[in-house]
Design an enzyme around this catalytic site. Structure first.
Site, PDB file in Angstrom:
ATOM      1  N   HIS A 254      63.729 -20.360 -46.504  1.00  0.00           N
ATOM      2  CA  HIS A 254      63.895 -19.326 -45.536  1.00  0.00           C
ATOM      3  C   HIS A 254      62.779 -19.174 -44.307  1.00  0.00           C
ATOM      4  CE1 HIS A 254      65.820 -16.833 -48.724  1.00  0.00           C
ATOM      5  NE2 HIS A 254      65.099 -17.181 -49.321  1.00  0.00           N
TER       6      HIS A 254
HETATM    7  C1  BDR Z   1      61.597 -13.507 -48.020  1.00  0.00           C
HETATM    8  O1  BDR Z   1      61.183 -13.043 -49.062  1.00  0.00           O
HETATM    9  C2  BDR Z   1      59.736 -13.430 -49.420  1.00  0.00           C
HETATM   10  O2  BDR Z   1      60.043 -13.726 -50.812  1.00  0.00           O
HETATM   11  C3  BDR Z   1      59.885 -15.514 -48.569  1.00  0.00           C
HETATM   12  O3  BDR Z   1      58.582 -15.940 -48.860  1.00  0.00           O
HETATM   13  C4  BDR Z   1      60.499 -14.890 -47.777  1.00  0.00           C
HETATM   14  O4  BDR Z   1      59.468 -14.575 -47.070  1.00  0.00           O
HETATM   15  C5  BDR Z   1      62.916 -14.929 -48.281  1.00  0.00           C
HETATM   16  O5  BDR Z   1      63.366 -13.144 -48.239  1.00  0.00           O
END
Ligand code: BDR
Ligand code: CA
Length: 330
Positions: A254
């Site tokens: 992400h």
């Molecule tokens: C986001 O949530 C976190 O767990 C990840 O690092 C990312 O920033 C994705 O929804």
């Protein structure tokens, strides 16, 4: 690759996390290639506690070859919300921290993330790009302490939200904006040109074992290559367990989408939008909403990414990570 008049000066606000770590390695490669300047890494609580995200950021900067970058410490949010250790490991780094040297930055001696943001944005108004890949606690704290400070950033790029797809922490909410939705509300109100890469596009970004292996082949003996392979394996395991990738063997990077935008903007499409966040709903807290009805009456506050060329994104990411590994310790 973007053409800049000057190389971007960056503050990365992060809560490592497996995908944060991939983003931080990518950024370190870009810095070492002379394409970016890393002013500071400000850590926040989120995926794991503030102490652990701080230690991870320090370790990853050392492993990536930029140990002298300042690392700020976060402040725990004033409410107890479940972290994401089940996805990222109890240390936020795939339970691999014990295999790396101890952090060289001192948690007790370091400055708070919000103070670093305020100082640096005041020192270089209009010059710093803030990349926020964590809950927005630090950015909101800086804005509360020094109203208007976020307007002094050149640009703010956020990984967060879910607009046309389900959330990943509740049916309606994405983790970063859910974890500190009050902070997200403050940041969303801070300026009219926020850039948001949300789950709508990051759900497509499945990093695979084959990609990790092809990167590692550049310099198989390197510590960094070995770490990346192990972290990738760990993240694939939890992604499959928690059905993050619809059964595809890989995990979602992400946070790296923010860098994809800044350095390779040709890989994304955008729309202007007025984005708001639900901070009170019993079932919907953290939900991000777009009001498209009349932008003239209700001016937009964001650019949100609507599509990404994932093949080109991964080519850019893997080539830059190969570069970092190839020149490790030089
Ligand atoms: C986001 O949530 C976190 O767990 C990840 O690092 C990312 O920033 C994705 O929804
Ligand atoms: Ca993150």
């Amino acid at each position: 690759m973007a053409k800049f008049d000057r190389i971007p000066k960056i503050i990365l606000d992060t809560d490592p996390g497996g995908d944060d770590i991939f983003a931080l390695f990518w950024l370190q490669s870009l810095v070492k290639q002379g394409l970016a300047e890393l002013i500071a890494v400000t850590t926040a609580g989120g995926n794991v506690s503030v102490e652990k995200t701080f230690s991870s950021a320090s370790r990853i900067l050392s492993l990536g070859g930029l140990p002298n970058v300042e690392v700020g410490r976060g402040v725990a949010v004033g409410h107890s919300r479940d972290d994401a250790a089940h996805i990222h490991g109890s240390d936020g780094m795939g339970n691999l921290s014990s295999q790396l040297p101890n952090p060289i930055h001192s948690y007790e001696a370091t400055r708070y993330s919000e103070d670093i943001l305020i100082e640096r944005l005041n020192q270089m108004p209009g010059e710093i790009t803030v990349i926020a890949i964590a809950p927005l606690t630090n950015l909101a704290a800086a804005e509360k302490k020094s109203p208007g400070i976020l307007k002094k950033a050149k640009e703010i790029i956020i990984m967060g939200g879910a607009f046309t797809c389900p959330g990943n922490v509740t049916p309606h909410a994405e983790f970063n904006l859910w974890f500190d939705s009050e902070a997200a509300e403050i940041v969303l109100e801070s300026r009219c040109d926020l850039v948001i890469t949300s789950l709508d596009i990051t759900r497509q970004l499945i990093f695979t074992r084959e990609m990790a292996q092809s990167i590692a082949q550049t310099n198989p003996e390197s510590e960094l290559a070995q770490f990346l392979l192990k972290l990738c394996e760990f993240m694939i395991g939890t992604a499959l367990e928690y059905r993050e990738t619809n059964g595809v063997s890989g995990f979602l990077v992400h946070d790296a989408a923010t860098l994809g935008y800044l350095f390779y903007p040709e890989t994304l499409l955008w729309k202007r939008a007025k984005v708001q966040i639900e901070t009170r709903g019993e079932w919907t807290r953290g939900q991000t909403l777009i009001d498209d009805r009349n932008l003239a009456k209700q001016p937009a506050n964001t650019w949100i990414a609507t599509a990404i060329d994932d093949a080109r994104f991964f080519t850019n990411l893997t080539e830059d990570l190969k570069w970092l590994i190839k020149f490790e310790k030089t």
